[in-house]
Design an enzyme around this catalytic site. Structure first.
Site, PDB file in Angstrom:
ATOM      1  NE  ARG A 133       3.385   8.891  10.352  1.00  0.00           N
ATOM      2  CZ  ARG A 133       3.767   7.811  11.049  1.00  0.00           C
ATOM      3  NH1 ARG A 133       3.632   7.773  12.369  1.00  0.00           N
ATOM      4  NH2 ARG A 133       4.299   6.783  10.438  1.00  0.00           N
ATOM      5  N   GLY A 134       7.000  12.698   8.282  1.00  0.00           N
ATOM      6  CA  GLY A 134       8.432  12.918   8.524  1.00  0.00           C
ATOM      7  C   GLY A 134       8.868  14.368   8.428  1.00  0.00           C
ATOM      8  CG  ASP A 151      11.926  12.620   7.278  1.00  0.00           C
ATOM      9  OD1 ASP A 151      11.622  12.483   6.071  1.00  0.00           O
ATOM     10  OD2 ASP A 151      11.539  11.829   8.164  1.00  0.00           O
ATOM     11  CG  ASP A 192      15.444   6.034   0.404  1.00  0.00           C
ATOM     12  OD1 ASP A 192      16.014   5.673  -0.636  1.00  0.00           O
ATOM     13  OD2 ASP A 192      15.403   5.304   1.400  1.00  0.00           O
TER      14      ASP A 192
END
Ligand code: AMP
Length: 204
Positions: free
Chosen positions: A41-42, A97, A100
């Site tokens: 979703r990010g 988004d 990481d």
């Protein structure tokens, strides 16, 4: 990562600036894509903002799952829903988004590559330098030793609910939770937001 991680709350103004910066980098390289793939979703909001700035009409979704709960990776990253449309022969920009570990974006890029596009590039707003994949474009790097959980505006209530529930397990009550979030996470949360969270999860 930590139960109550250090956090950085991103504002919509940050988001606008990151979208402008990434779009400018794509344009500098004259690499405007024909299709943008937004990771759910990010990556959805970043993908939509980049589609607007780059004048891209075709937006396709791909679901990658890794960090199911705030700051808690759920095993290995997985593609759990495929592309919502074909990308054969397209110039594709895969958008998320943040990178990481980089596992989600890495898997997504591999998945897209296997579907016969003409070109695949990737973009994120933020890039933590421990990531195994460096996106083709990103707005801002976060050094690996400055790792934080970024609370994006599109994830605010979800993150706040999770973190507040964790804080309440140690120090119950709205004001103690508020103090814990400030001390442990670096999040200065308005009381009224915690009152709203307390309507759905008990904060003690
Ligand atoms: P990763 O596979 O580790 O690169 O992370 C994949 C996804 O998890 C990202 O697209 C975000 O939605 C979320 N995520 C991972 N790490 C962070 C972080 N430090 N801050 C906010 N969201 C994160």
């Amino acid at each position: 990562m930590a139960d109550l991680p250090r956090c950085r709350r991103a504002t919509w103004a940050d988001v606008d600036g990151w979208a402008d910066r990434v779009a400018a980098k794509v344009q500098e390289r004259a690499a405007t894509p024909t299709t943008i793939v937004g990771l759910t979703r990010g990556g959805w909001v970043p993908a939509r903002l980049l589609a607007d700035r780059l004048g891209v009409k075709r937006l396709v979704s791909l679901r990658a799952q890794h960090w199911g709960i705030t700051a808690t990776p759920t095993g290995a990253a997985e593609i759990t829903e495929g592309l919502s449309g074909p990308i054969v022969g397209e110039h594709v920009l895969v958008v998320d988004d943040i990178t990481d570990t980089g596992e989600s974006l890495g898997l997504a890029v591999e998945h897209v590559r296997a579907k016969a596009p003409r070109r695949v590039e990737s973009a994120t707003f933020l890039h933590i330098t421990r990531s195994k994949l460096e996106p083709t474009y990103y707005a801002e790097a976060i050094p690996r030793d400055a790792w934080v959980w970024v609370v994006f505006p599109w994830n605010y209530w979800e993150d706040l609910t999770t973190l507040a529930a964790r804080a309440a397990a140690g120090t119950p009550g709205i004001d103690p939770v508020r103090a814990t979030l400030l001390a442990r996470c670096g999040l200065d949360v308005p009381r009224v937001d915690l009152e709203r969270v307390a309507r759905t999860v008990p904060l003690g």
